[in-house]
Design a protein around this motif. Structure first.
Motif, short mmCIF file in Angstrom:
data_model
loop_
_atom_site.label_atom_id
_atom_site.label_comp_id
_atom_site.label_asym_id
_atom_site.label_seq_id
_atom_site.Cartn_x
_atom_site.Cartn_y
_atom_site.Cartn_z
N GLU A 18 21.32 -6.21 -31.69
CA GLU A 18 20.91 -7.08 -30.38
C GLU A 18 20.52 -6.31 -29.20
O GLU A 18 19.59 -6.37 -28.67
CB GLU A 18 21.81 -8.32 -30.21
CG GLU A 18 21.87 -9.16 -31.39
CD GLU A 18 23.00 -10.36 -31.08
OE1 GLU A 18 23.51 -10.45 -30.05
OE2 GLU A 18 23.02 -11.07 -32.21
N GLN A 19 21.53 -5.27 -28.90
CA GLN A 19 21.38 -4.36 -27.69
C GLN A 19 20.18 -3.53 -27.98
O GLN A 19 19.51 -3.18 -26.86
CB GLN A 19 22.84 -3.86 -27.43
CG GLN A 19 22.87 -3.07 -26.15
CD GLN A 19 22.45 -3.95 -24.83
OE1 GLN A 19 23.08 -5.41 -24.79
NE2 GLN A 19 21.65 -3.65 -23.91
N GLU A 20 20.40 -3.02 -29.09
CA GLU A 20 19.30 -1.95 -29.19
C GLU A 20 17.90 -2.44 -29.14
O GLU A 20 16.81 -2.08 -28.40
CB GLU A 20 19.28 -1.52 -30.83
CG GLU A 20 18.30 -0.61 -31.00
CD GLU A 20 18.27 0.05 -32.42
OE1 GLU A 20 18.83 1.08 -32.78
OE2 GLU A 20 18.14 -0.82 -33.56
N LEU A 21 17.58 -3.89 -29.22
CA LEU A 21 16.58 -4.44 -29.25
C LEU A 21 16.19 -4.69 -27.59
O LEU A 21 14.86 -4.34 -27.27
CB LEU A 21 16.33 -5.95 -29.97
CG LEU A 21 15.03 -6.56 -29.70
CD1 LEU A 21 14.00 -5.86 -30.31
CD2 LEU A 21 15.19 -8.23 -30.46
N THR A 22 17.25 -5.14 -27.11
CA THR A 22 16.83 -5.42 -25.70
C THR A 22 16.46 -3.88 -24.89
O THR A 22 15.61 -3.85 -24.02
CB THR A 22 18.29 -5.80 -24.80
OG1 THR A 22 18.81 -7.00 -25.59
CG2 THR A 22 18.16 -6.09 -23.45
#
Ligand code: BEZ
Ligand code: FE
Length: 301
Positions: A18-22
């Motif tokens: 999720e953080q990678e996408l953000t």
């Protein structure tokens, strides 16, 4: 033991993805040439993603959100602005006003502009009547415009506008009436006075998606009774504000757009039909009210 370890590992992997996408989306705006636009786009991305992650947004809810915004777009035209209403009921309009009208000594507080100001309000002399046929109990409003040291500001331009006692602004009627609005200037001593109608609570337009959202949330669409002011004077910060009516029950229930500030709640003193009016106006035996609003403007810089 093995299960809980692999569960924790899966959680970590989920958070990482999720953080990678953000981070990827934030970085995609990294080359935006305008530094301010870059800041806004990257911050909007971070907050939007944080919201989705915090509430664990379902795909059905995402669809409902898209449907809601589509309906807001469809109901919006040159007379109806559902997106501003949406901003208003989320307090986003008031938060923007708070950020941009920093507290400055005793300067009169600003509040929400609303959608019912027009450019073509008539001019009235000192003590004139803004009602122009608007129904409602006559109300005498007077006050001064000064700087923060209390020095009078002559020639300040004041625009006022208000709904009638049926809860409608002139522009909400299907005719060409101009009522419940005017502009005038302060005299050399910074004084102004006018007749209007005693403000009464009225609902924001609530027959669209924003109204349905308020209903689902158990929130009232009503605004606390108020009278709008916009005050402009040379070298002073333009003030957009209202005055509210002390004792209005809607103040307790809550103003649907969060526009109320304690400093803007004013006494509207009810006057019997026998009480002489300040300017000798004959009210044909009706009651009236009077209020006082002294305005202090902050310097423009
Ligand atoms: C108004 O006060 O006129 C207003 C403000 C926000 C939304 C709708 C109406
Ligand atoms: Fe209003």
């Amino acid at each position: 033991m093995i299960d809980s370890t692999s569960g924790a590992r899966a959680e970590l992997e989920q958070a990482r993805r999720e953080q990678e996408l953000t981070d990827l989306v934030v970085a995609s705006f990294g080359l935006t040439g305008d530094a301010r636009l870059r800041q806004v786009l990257q911050s909007a991305t971070r907050h939007l993603h944080a919201f989705i992650r915090e509430v664990r947004l379902t795909e059905g809810e995402w669809n409902n959100g898209i449907q809601f915004l589509t309906e807001a777009g469809h109901i919006t035209d040159e007379h109806r602005q559902e997106f501003i209403l949406l901003s208003d009921v989320f307090g986003a309009s008031m938060q923007t006003i708070a950020v941009n009208n920093r507290a400055h000594g005793n300067a009169t507080e600003a509040t929400v502009f609303g959608p019912f100001h027009t450019e073509d309000a008539p001019y009235i002399e000192f003590g004139g009547d803004i009602a122009g046929g608007a129904v409602g109990e006559p109300c005498w409003v007077e006050g001064t415009v000064t700087d923060l040291e209390g020095s009078p500001i002559g020639g300040a331009r004041i625009e006022v506008w208000e709904a009638d006692a049926d809860g409608y602004y002139d522009v909400q009627y299907n005719d060409e009436r101009v009522a419940g609005r005017a502009w005038f200037e302060t005299d050399a001593d910074g004084r102004y006075a006018f007749w209007g109608v005693t403000p009464t609570p009225y609902p924001i337009p609530h027959d669209g998606p924003v109204g349905r959202m308020l209903e689902r949330a158990g929130r009232s669409p009503y605004r606390a009774a108020h009278l709008h002011f916009m005050v402009t004077a040379k070298e002073m910060r333009t003030l957009v504000t209202h005055i509210f009516v002390e004792g209005d029950p809607q103040l307790e229930i809550g103003d649907s757009v969060f526009g109320v500030k304690d400093s803007l709640i004013k006494r509207f003193e009810r006057q019997s039909a026998q009480t002489p009016t300040p300017d000798g106006r004959d009210l044909a035996g009706g009651t009236w009210s009077r209020s006082k609003f002294d305005i202090m403007l902050a310097p423009a810089s």
